[in-house]
Design a protein around this motif. Structure first.
Motif, PDB file in Angstrom:
ATOM      1  N   PHE A 159       0.838  -1.203   0.000  1.00 21.29           N
ATOM      2  CA  PHE A 159       0.000   0.000   0.000  1.00 21.29           C
ATOM      3  C   PHE A 159       0.873   1.254   0.000  1.00 21.29           C
ATOM      4  CE2 PHE A 159      -3.310  -2.918   1.676  1.00 21.29           C
ATOM      5  CZ  PHE A 159      -4.326  -2.589   0.795  1.00 21.29           C
ATOM      6  N   GLY A 160       1.934   1.237   0.798  1.00 19.01           N
ATOM      7  CA  GLY A 160       2.841   2.374   0.826  1.00 19.01           C
ATOM      8  C   GLY A 160       3.507   2.603  -0.510  1.00 19.01           C
ATOM      9  N   PHE A 161       3.957   1.510  -1.137  1.00 20.81           N
ATOM     10  CA  PHE A 161       4.634   1.618  -2.435  1.00 20.81           C
ATOM     11  C   PHE A 161       3.674   2.120  -3.507  1.00 20.81           C
ATOM     12  CE2 PHE A 161       6.326  -0.028  -6.442  1.00 20.81           C
ATOM     13  CZ  PHE A 161       7.640   0.399  -6.361  1.00 20.81           C
ATOM     14  N   ALA A 162       2.406   1.720  -3.428  1.00 26.95           N
ATOM     15  CA  ALA A 162       1.421   2.142  -4.428  1.00 26.95           C
ATOM     16  C   ALA A 162       1.135   3.637  -4.340  1.00 26.95           C
ATOM     17  CB  ALA A 162       0.129   1.350  -4.244  1.00 26.95           C
ATOM     18  N   ALA A 163       1.157   4.182  -3.124  1.00 30.42           N
ATOM     19  CA  ALA A 163       0.869   5.610  -2.947  1.00 30.42           C
ATOM     20  C   ALA A 163       2.061   6.485  -3.302  1.00 30.42           C
ATOM     21  CB  ALA A 163       0.436   5.877  -1.510  1.00 30.42           C
ATOM     22  N   GLY A 164       3.274   5.953  -3.179  1.00 33.93           N
ATOM     23  CA  GLY A 164       4.474   6.749  -3.387  1.00 33.93           C
ATOM     24  C   GLY A 164       4.592   7.420  -4.743  1.00 33.93           C
ATOM     25  N   PRO A 165       4.401   6.698  -5.864  1.00 31.56           N
ATOM     26  CA  PRO A 165       4.569   7.321  -7.178  1.00 31.56           C
ATOM     27  C   PRO A 165       3.664   8.521  -7.415  1.00 31.56           C
ATOM     28  CG  PRO A 165       4.572   4.939  -7.385  1.00 31.56           C
ATOM     29  CD  PRO A 165       4.180   5.244  -5.965  1.00 31.56           C
ATOM     30  N   VAL A 166       2.470   8.495  -6.829  1.00 29.17           N
ATOM     31  CA  VAL A 166       1.552   9.625  -7.002  1.00 29.17           C
ATOM     32  C   VAL A 166       2.153  10.890  -6.395  1.00 29.17           C
ATOM     33  CG1 VAL A 166      -0.746  10.529  -6.467  1.00 29.17           C
ATOM     34  CG2 VAL A 166      -0.443   8.087  -6.975  1.00 29.17           C
ATOM     35  N   VAL A 167       2.680  10.755  -5.178  1.00 32.17           N
ATOM     36  CA  VAL A 167       3.282  11.907  -4.494  1.00 32.17           C
ATOM     37  C   VAL A 167       4.569  12.330  -5.193  1.00 32.17           C
ATOM     38  CG1 VAL A 167       4.280  12.718  -2.326  1.00 32.17           C
ATOM     39  CG2 VAL A 167       2.257  11.251  -2.298  1.00 32.17           C
ATOM     40  N   GLY A 168       5.409  11.350  -5.557  1.00 29.09           N
ATOM     41  CA  GLY A 168       6.662  11.672  -6.218  1.00 29.09           C
ATOM     42  C   GLY A 168       6.458  12.389  -7.535  1.00 29.09           C
ATOM     43  N   ALA A 169       5.506  11.914  -8.320  1.00 29.09           N
ATOM     44  CA  ALA A 169       5.228  12.543  -9.612  1.00 29.09           C
ATOM     45  C   ALA A 169       4.703  13.964  -9.426  1.00 29.09           C
ATOM     46  CB  ALA A 169       4.218  11.701 -10.391  1.00 29.09           C
ATOM     47  N   TYR A 170       3.854  14.159  -8.424  1.00 33.50           N
ATOM     48  CA  TYR A 170       3.305  15.496  -8.161  1.00 33.50           C
ATOM     49  C   TYR A 170       4.411  16.468  -7.759  1.00 33.50           C
ATOM     50  CZ  TYR A 170       0.946  19.286  -5.700  1.00 33.50           C
ATOM     51  OH  TYR A 170       0.536  20.515  -5.274  1.00 33.50           O
ATOM     52  N   VAL A 171       5.271  16.047  -6.829  1.00 29.84           N
ATOM     53  CA  VAL A 171       6.364  16.915  -6.375  1.00 29.84           C
ATOM     54  C   VAL A 171       7.323  17.208  -7.524  1.00 29.84           C
ATOM     55  CG1 VAL A 171       8.367  17.080  -4.836  1.00 29.84           C
ATOM     56  CG2 VAL A 171       6.211  16.147  -3.984  1.00 29.84           C
ATOM     57  N   GLY A 172       7.665  16.174  -8.300  1.00 26.90           N
ATOM     58  CA  GLY A 172       8.574  16.363  -9.415  1.00 26.90           C
ATOM     59  C   GLY A 172       8.024  17.317 -10.467  1.00 26.90           C
ATOM     60  N   ALA A 173       6.727  17.223 -10.737  1.00 28.54           N
ATOM     61  CA  ALA A 173       6.108  18.067 -11.759  1.00 28.54           C
ATOM     62  C   ALA A 173       5.963  19.513 -11.300  1.00 28.54           C
ATOM     63  CB  ALA A 173       4.739  17.502 -12.134  1.00 28.54           C
ATOM     64  N   ASP A 174       5.635  19.707 -10.022  1.00 29.20           N
ATOM     65  CA  ASP A 174       5.356  21.060  -9.521  1.00 29.20           C
ATOM     66  C   ASP A 174       6.580  21.780  -8.971  1.00 29.20           C
ATOM     67  OD1 ASP A 174       2.739  20.524 -10.161  1.00 29.20           O
ATOM     68  OD2 ASP A 174       1.936  21.332  -8.293  1.00 29.20           O
ATOM     69  N   HIS A 175       7.549  21.039  -8.454  1.00 32.40           N
ATOM     70  CA  HIS A 175       8.689  21.659  -7.772  1.00 32.40           C
ATOM     71  C   HIS A 175      10.040  21.273  -8.367  1.00 32.40           C
ATOM     72  CE1 HIS A 175       5.913  23.046  -4.667  1.00 32.40           C
ATOM     73  NE2 HIS A 175       5.419  21.821  -4.626  1.00 32.40           N
ATOM     74  N   GLY A 176      10.042  20.464  -9.394  1.00 31.79           N
ATOM     75  CA  GLY A 176      11.285  20.047 -10.025  1.00 31.79           C
ATOM     76  C   GLY A 176      11.723  18.677  -9.536  1.00 31.79           C
ATOM     77  N   PHE A 177      12.422  17.960 -10.380  1.00 34.22           N
ATOM     78  CA  PHE A 177      12.835  16.602 -10.045  1.00 34.22           C
ATOM     79  C   PHE A 177      13.750  16.527  -8.812  1.00 34.22           C
ATOM     80  CE2 PHE A 177      12.176  15.885 -14.806  1.00 34.22           C
ATOM     81  CZ  PHE A 177      10.877  15.457 -14.608  1.00 34.22           C
ATOM     82  N   PRO A 178      14.709  17.452  -8.639  1.00 33.46           N
ATOM     83  CA  PRO A 178      15.543  17.378  -7.427  1.00 33.46           C
ATOM     84  C   PRO A 178      14.733  17.426  -6.137  1.00 33.46           C
ATOM     85  CG  PRO A 178      16.578  18.818  -9.030  1.00 33.46           C
ATOM     86  CD  PRO A 178      15.209  18.498  -9.563  1.00 33.46           C
ATOM     87  N   ALA A 179      13.640  18.186  -6.137  1.00 29.86           N
ATOM     88  CA  ALA A 179      12.814  18.299  -4.930  1.00 29.86           C
ATOM     89  C   ALA A 179      12.261  16.950  -4.508  1.00 29.86           C
ATOM     90  CB  ALA A 179      11.667  19.285  -5.164  1.00 29.86           C
ATOM     91  N   ALA A 180      11.944  16.107  -5.483  1.00 27.36           N
ATOM     92  CA  ALA A 180      11.420  14.772  -5.161  1.00 27.36           C
ATOM     93  C   ALA A 180      12.485  13.935  -4.450  1.00 27.36           C
ATOM     94  CB  ALA A 180      10.947  14.071  -6.431  1.00 27.36           C
ATOM     95  N   PHE A 181      13.747  14.078  -4.878  1.00 27.36           N
ATOM     96  CA  PHE A 181      14.831  13.349  -4.227  1.00 27.36           C
ATOM     97  C   PHE A 181      15.047  13.868  -2.802  1.00 27.36           C
ATOM     98  CE2 PHE A 181      15.726  12.526  -8.681  1.00 27.36           C
ATOM     99  CZ  PHE A 181      16.146  11.209  -8.668  1.00 27.36           C
ATOM    100  N   TYR A 182      15.000  15.181  -2.630  1.00 25.87           N
ATOM    101  CA  TYR A 182      15.212  15.756  -1.306  1.00 25.87           C
ATOM    102  C   TYR A 182      14.084  15.362  -0.352  1.00 25.87           C
ATOM    103  CZ  TYR A 182      18.568  18.664  -3.852  1.00 25.87           C
ATOM    104  OH  TYR A 182      19.608  19.112  -4.634  1.00 25.87           O
ATOM    105  N   LEU A 183      12.849  15.378  -0.851  1.00 22.66           N
ATOM    106  CA  LEU A 183      11.721  14.965  -0.026  1.00 22.66           C
ATOM    107  C   LEU A 183      11.862  13.509   0.389  1.00 22.66           C
ATOM    108  CD1 LEU A 183       8.872  15.243   1.200  1.00 22.66           C
ATOM    109  CD2 LEU A 183       7.943  14.658  -1.056  1.00 22.66           C
ATOM    110  N   THR A 184      12.226  12.660  -0.552  1.00 20.45           N
ATOM    111  CA  THR A 184      12.383  11.247  -0.251  1.00 20.45           C
ATOM    112  C   THR A 184      13.519  11.025   0.743  1.00 20.45           C
ATOM    113  OG1 THR A 184      11.647  10.771  -2.507  1.00 20.45           O
ATOM    114  CG2 THR A 184      12.616   8.959  -1.274  1.00 20.45           C
ATOM    115  N   SER A 185      14.587  11.800   0.616  1.00 16.88           N
ATOM    116  CA  SER A 185      15.696  11.713   1.572  1.00 16.88           C
ATOM    117  C   SER A 185      15.211  12.040   2.983  1.00 16.88           C
ATOM    118  CB  SER A 185      16.808  12.674   1.162  1.00 16.88           C
ATOM    119  OG  SER A 185      17.842  12.689   2.134  1.00 16.88           O
ATOM    120  N   LEU A 186      14.416  13.094   3.113  1.00 24.00           N
ATOM    121  CA  LEU A 186      13.877  13.463   4.421  1.00 24.00           C
ATOM    122  C   LEU A 186      13.002  12.349   5.003  1.00 24.00           C
ATOM    123  CD1 LEU A 186      12.908  17.221   3.904  1.00 24.00           C
ATOM    124  CD2 LEU A 186      14.753  16.312   5.329  1.00 24.00           C
ATOM    125  N   LEU A 187      12.247  11.680   4.137  1.00 28.47           N
ATOM    126  CA  LEU A 187      11.407  10.576   4.601  1.00 28.47           C
ATOM    127  C   LEU A 187      12.254   9.431   5.152  1.00 28.47           C
ATOM    128  CD1 LEU A 187       8.715  10.469   1.755  1.00 28.47           C
ATOM    129  CD2 LEU A 187       8.378  11.197   4.125  1.00 28.47           C
TER     130      LEU A 187
END
Length: 208
Positions: A159-187
Motif C-alpha cells: 500500500f505504501g509503495f502504491a501511494a508513493g509514485p503519485v506523491v513523487g510525480a506530483y512533487v517532481g512536476a510542480d517543484h522540479g525533479f531534485p525536490a522529489a529526491f530531497y523529499l524522499t531523503s527526508l522521509l
C-alpha cells in the motif's frame, strides 16, 4: 502461539501480532520505506532524461537500473552478516541514513554520469533494507507467527509503495525533479529516527 484458521482467526492473529509493540513499530517503518521508494520511481528516469538534454537515454537507463540491481543484490547477501556483527537495528538505521545521503546526492547531480554513478552505488544501502527488516521480524516475532507477520508486512508495504509514485510525480512536476529526491531523503531520515526512538529489538523467545 499457533495460528487460528478462518477469517476470524486471521483477524485475531493480526491483532495479536500488532499488539507486539516492536512489530507494529517496524510495520509502520516499512510502510514509510516502501512509500519513499515509490516516490522516486517515476522521477529517476525522467531526471536522467532531463540531465541528458533530450538525448536518447533508454539504453543508459536500463544499464543504470541493472547495475543498481546488482549492487542491491550484493548488499542483500551481506546484510545478514552485518546485522549479526553490529545488530539489526543499528545496521537498519545506517542503511536508511545511507539511502537518505545517496538521495541528496542524486538530487544534486549536475550531469548524467554523476547521477548514474550515485544511483548504482546507492544500491548498496537500498538493497540492505528489506533483508534487514526480515531479520528484525525474525527477532521480534515467535517462530510460529513469522509467516503471518511477513504476510502482514508485505501487504502493508505494498500500500505504501502504491501511494508513493503519485506523491513523487506530483512533487517532481510542480517543484522540479531534485525536490522529489530531497523529499524522499527526508522521509528516509525520518524513518531512521522513528526506528531509533521507537523500536525495541528483542528476541522472539521473549515474546509471549
Amino acid at each position: 502461539a499457533s495460528l487460528q484458521k478462518g477469517p476470524g482467526g486471521f483477524v485475531r492473529d493480526s491483532r495479536r501480532l500488532l499488539n507486539i509493540r516492536s512489530f507494529a513499530t517496524l510495520l509502520v517503518g516499512m510502510v514509510f520505506i516502501q512509500f519513499s521508494f515509490g516516490c522516486i520511481m517515476p522521477v529517476l528516469p525522467l531526471y536522467l532524461q532531463q540531465l541528458a538534454g533530450g538525448a536518447e537515454i533508454i539504453s543508459l537507463a536500463g544499464l543504470v537500473f541493472a547495475l543498481r540491481g546488482l549492487t542491491s543484490a550484493s548488499a542483500s547477501i551481506f546484510a545478514g552478516k552485518w546485522s549479526s556483527r553490529y545488530g539489526a537495528k543499528k545496521t537498519m538505521i545506517c542503511a536508511l541514513l545511507g539511502t537518505g545521503v545517496f538521495l541528496v546526492a542524486q538530487g544534486s547531480a549536475t550531469d548524467v554520469t554523476s547521477l548514474a554513478v550515485v544511483t548504482v552505488v546507492g544500491g548498496v544501502s537500498f538493497g540492505a533494507i528489506r533483508p534487514l527488516a526480515n531479520v528484525m521480524i525474525a527477532e521480534i516475532v515467535p517462530a510460529d507467527d513469522r509467516g503471518k507477520a511477513f504476510g502482514i508486512t508485505t501487504s502493508a508495504s505494498a500500500f505504501g509503495f502504491a501511494a508513493g509514485p503519485v506523491v513523487g510525480a506530483y512533487v517532481g512536476a510542480d517543484h522540479g525533479f531534485p525536490a522529489a529526491f530531497y523529499l524522499t531523503s527526508l522521509l528516509f531520515v525520518a524513518t531512521a529516527a522513528w526506528v531509533w526512538w521507537s523500536l525495541e529489538s528483542r528476541s522472539a523467545s521473549s515474546v509471549e
